[in-house]
Design an enzyme around this catalytic site. Structure first.
Site, mmCIF file in Angstrom:
data_model
loop_
_atom_site.group_PDB
_atom_site.id
_atom_site.type_symbol
_atom_site.label_atom_id
_atom_site.label_comp_id
_atom_site.label_asym_id
_atom_site.label_seq_id
_atom_site.Cartn_x
_atom_site.Cartn_y
_atom_site.Cartn_z
ATOM 1 N N ASP A 50 -55.989 -50.798 73.402
ATOM 2 C CA ASP A 50 -54.909 -50.695 74.208
ATOM 3 C C ASP A 50 -53.616 -50.676 73.396
ATOM 4 O OD1 ASP A 50 -56.163 -52.965 73.646
ATOM 5 O OD2 ASP A 50 -55.586 -54.143 75.381
ATOM 6 N N LYS A 88 -62.812 -52.102 71.351
ATOM 7 C CA LYS A 88 -62.489 -53.289 72.216
ATOM 8 C C LYS A 88 -63.189 -54.392 71.882
ATOM 9 C CE LYS A 88 -59.523 -54.717 75.472
ATOM 10 N NZ LYS A 88 -58.250 -54.922 75.407
ATOM 11 N N TYR A 108 -70.729 -42.328 78.461
ATOM 12 C CA TYR A 108 -70.924 -40.963 78.739
ATOM 13 C C TYR A 108 -72.451 -40.723 78.727
ATOM 14 C CZ TYR A 108 -66.147 -39.594 79.111
ATOM 15 O OH TYR A 108 -64.883 -39.484 79.262
ATOM 16 N N ASP A 163 -62.296 -39.850 74.329
ATOM 17 C CA ASP A 163 -61.744 -38.794 75.572
ATOM 18 C C ASP A 163 -60.395 -39.232 75.899
ATOM 19 O OD1 ASP A 163 -62.015 -37.005 77.030
ATOM 20 O OD2 ASP A 163 -63.017 -38.017 78.537
#
Ligand code: NAD
Length: 361
Positions: free
Chosen positions: A225, A191, A124, A249
């Site tokens: 995930d 991740k 972002y 987000d």
């Protein structure tokens, strides 16, 4: 002395939900002098920019602001005003609580989670290069010279910066928040198995800071995930989550969905110089001007604002009034009815009026 708060109504459904919120805050008896400033589509029409300097200056001056959503054109047009505001004012911590309220269409009733999302870095950051641009071509040549992995010549590029400074600041914020608010655990979401350097750095810093809080706040890390699946199946295991910008987000919308949808999900963007409160939802253009949508997310954002101002008693009263109206299930908007076509659903204004009546009881 009344508090002076910058009010940014935004566009789409923004003016309706912020006007409902204003009425409810005023009904608590807390005196607020609302300093209203135009942003989004109306500002674009009048000043040729969706974020006039006047808006930023007003927030800097008053230090506390509350805003409605603002539409962002997808894949073209001006950059997100929301992201610009967060970056310009260095509102680095995005706080999004997801808590079950009796009477909502919640998927799971066992949810009481605080999401702490980093607000200034990651994908972002706005460092992007369009396909076939000179900058993208230049960057691709450099990357292909430096990295054994090759980037295709016809790629667009978004950069994911994760810094030591930004990571330390947000992770420390999450632990401090947990400690101050009687929370028991911080789960860091990443991740790092794939993005070993960016997410790996975020994780390493998290582990280091967790040591300082050992014995006071528990710590764990969860791959993003897996986290999404865990949140759907066992949300009761989670307390405070700290995440880089993009995962924050997405996961906050997932949590909003768990507790009954965007209509009831509040948020805050906090920095050292200012705090900006806003619902998680967007400008829902298809409902604009219809007095239809749920004002709860914006009213609960005002509850967070009252707490930030130190008005704890008014915050508790307003939160309870909203919960009472939702539990009773009569004066609520369509999204809180069992059948979304239920003709007894009330409008945005009427639901806010019911909250005001409850406050005065
Ligand atoms: P959205 O949140 O505006 O709407 C998605 C759907 O959620 C709506 O169609 C509606 O069914 C439901 N919904 C949203 N708010 C509701 C409410 N208060 N009451 C009842 N139902 C509600 O998301 P979108 O359609 O993806 O985005 C629309 C625009 O908003 C886009 O331009 C997007 O960039 C912008 N946006 C702004 C913000 C912000 O200002 N902070 C946040 C998200 C999206």
């Amino acid at each position: 002395m009344p508090y002076r708060v910058t009010l940014l109504p935004g566009d789409g459904i923004g003016p309706e939900v912020t006007s409902a919120m204003k009425k409810c805050v005023d009904a608590t008896g807390i005196r607020v002098d609302w300093d209203e400033v135009m942003v989004g589509a109306p500002a674009m029409a009048r000043y040729g920019t969706p974020l006039p300097q006047e808006a930023i200056d007003a927030i800097r001056k008053n230090k506390v602001a509350i805003k409605g959503p603002i539409e962002t054109p997808v894949g073209k047009g001006f950059r997100s005003v929301n992201v610009q505001l967060r970056q310009e004012l260095d509102l680095y911590a995005c706080l999004r609580p997801a808590k079950y309220i009796e009477g909502t269409r919640a998927v799971n009733t066992n949810v009481d989670i605080i999401i702490v999302r980093e607000n200034t870095e990651d994908l972002y950051a706005g460092v992007e290069f369009d396909v076939d641009s000179d900058e993208a071509k230049h960057l691709i040549r450099e990357i292909n010279a430096l990295s054994p992995k090759k980037v295709r010549a016809d790629s667009a590029i978004s950069i994911k910066p994760i810094s030591v400074f930004g990571s330390e600041r947000i992770i420390r914020y999450a632990f401090d928040y947990a400690l101050k608010n009687g929370r028991r655990k911080v789960s860091l979401v990443h991740k790092a198995n794939i993005m070993k350097f960016t997410d790996g750095l975020f994780l390493r810093i998290g582990r280091k800071i967790a040591e300082e809080f050992a014995g006071k706040i528990a710590f764990e890390d969860v791959i993003v995930d897996n986290m999404c699946m865990q949140l759907v199946q066992k949300p009761e295991l989670y307390d405070v989550l700290v995440l880089p910008n993009l995962y924050g987000d997405i996961v906050s919308d997932l949590c909003a969905g768990l507790v009954g949808g965007l209509g009831i999900a509040p948020g805050a963007n906090i920095g050292a110089q200012a705090a900006l409160f806003e619902p998680v939802h967007g400008s829902a253009p298809k409902y604009a001007g219809q007095n239809k949508v749920n004002p709860t997310a914006t009213i609960l954002s005002a509850v967070m604002m009252l707490r930030h101002l130190g008005e704890m008693e008014a915050a508790v009263r307003l939160e309870k009034a909203v919960a009472d109206v939702i539990r009773e299930g009569r004066d609520v908007t369509y999204d809180l009815k069992a059948d979304r076509q239920d003709p007894s659903a009330v409008g945005t204004r009427e639901m806010a009026d019911a909250v005001c009546r409850r406050l005065k009881k």
